[in-house]
Write an enzyme that holds these catalytic residues in place. Structure first.
Site, PDB file in Angstrom:
ATOM      1  N   GLU A 132      -2.123  -9.125   3.365  1.00  0.00           N
ATOM      2  CA  GLU A 132      -2.437  -9.636   4.711  1.00  0.00           C
ATOM      3  C   GLU A 132      -3.938  -9.674   4.976  1.00  0.00           C
ATOM      4  OE1 GLU A 132      -2.264  -5.180   5.379  1.00  0.00           O
ATOM      5  OE2 GLU A 132      -1.359  -6.653   4.032  1.00  0.00           O
ATOM      6  N   CYS A 138       0.839  -1.201   0.000  1.00  0.00           N
ATOM      7  CA  CYS A 138       0.000   0.000   0.000  1.00  0.00           C
ATOM      8  C   CYS A 138       0.881   1.261   0.000  1.00  0.00           C
ATOM      9  CB  CYS A 138      -0.983  -0.040   1.171  1.00  0.00           C
ATOM     10  SG  CYS A 138      -2.345   1.143   1.005  1.00  0.00           S
ATOM     11  N   HIS A 170      -3.707  -5.098  -0.056  1.00  0.00           N
ATOM     12  CA  HIS A 170      -3.207  -5.626   1.217  1.00  0.00           C
ATOM     13  C   HIS A 170      -3.219  -7.154   1.180  1.00  0.00           C
ATOM     14  CE1 HIS A 170      -3.030  -1.902   3.637  1.00  0.00           C
ATOM     15  NE2 HIS A 170      -3.949  -1.485   2.776  1.00  0.00           N
TER      16      HIS A 170
END
Length: 206
Positions: free
Chosen positions: A185, A79, A183
């Protein structure tokens, strides 16, 4: 061992947990000298480009990251961590980025009828092969939250592309550098696959 940089602007908890879930051994670092002991480094980031660069510079990370890349370290950005790899951003005119990947960061145009920020799940297209994106295919979905997008000087640096208002770089890759606007994650299995690629590449470079 993977280094995750703490410069007071990253969602460190979820990033570290995802890396560990993908099989990585992780250490959070906040001093640039520590980078010398790692073959893999992740630069996370949430927030304003200018604030991010100010925090990195205050902790003297830019020179250390440049040296890390020069000696063949495997670098991943997420990001804002991806955007700061470029030269500049419309979000913070006059503020220099890290300049590791030539290019600039631009804001999504208004007036398209689509909301800014771009937030939520979106599919991607594979533009160029890169070891960081091994196993990713056209139509895979990732989670995005951003109002700005990377525009690299060399279109060959675009590994994955997404479309929201306009086509934009969802992931960049150059040599041992691989970075994502989305993202990983927060992107479930596809995100863990990418983080697993990063871990394996870092282990191979050790």
């Amino acid at each position: 061992m993977i280094a995750v940089i703490d410069y007071d602007m990253g969602n460190l908890g979820s990033v570290v947990k995802a890396l560990e879930c993908a099989g990585g051994e992780v250490r959070v670092i906040d001093r640039p000298a520590e980078l010398a002991h790692f073959s893999g480094c992740l630069l996370p980031g949430v927030g304003h480009f200018g604030d991010g660069m100010e925090n990195l510079c205050r902790r003297e990370f830019p020179a250390a990251l440049e040296d890390f890349v020069r000696r063949g370290g495997v670098l991943t950005g997420i990001c804002l961590g991806m955007q700061m790899l470029l030269d500049s951003s419309e979000e913070a005119p006059g503020v220099a980025g890290l300049g590791i990947i030539p290019g600039r960061v631009r804001r999504f145009p208004e007036g398209s009828g689509c909301k800014v920020p771009h937030m939520g799940w979106n599919d991607i297209r594979v533009r160029h092969a890169h070891a960081g994106a091994e196993g990713i295919a056209d139509g895979d979905y990732f989670y995005f939250v951003h109002s700005y997008y990377a525009e690299p000087a060399d279109p060959a640096d675009v590994v994955l592309e997404c479309e929201y208002i306009l086509p934009f770089a969802a992931a960049l890759g150059r040599g041992k550098i691989f970075a994502t606007q989305f993202h990983p994650e927060k992107s479930q299995d596809a995100g863990l696959l990418l983080l697993g690629n990063f871990i394996r590449r870092a282990e191979a470079a050790a």
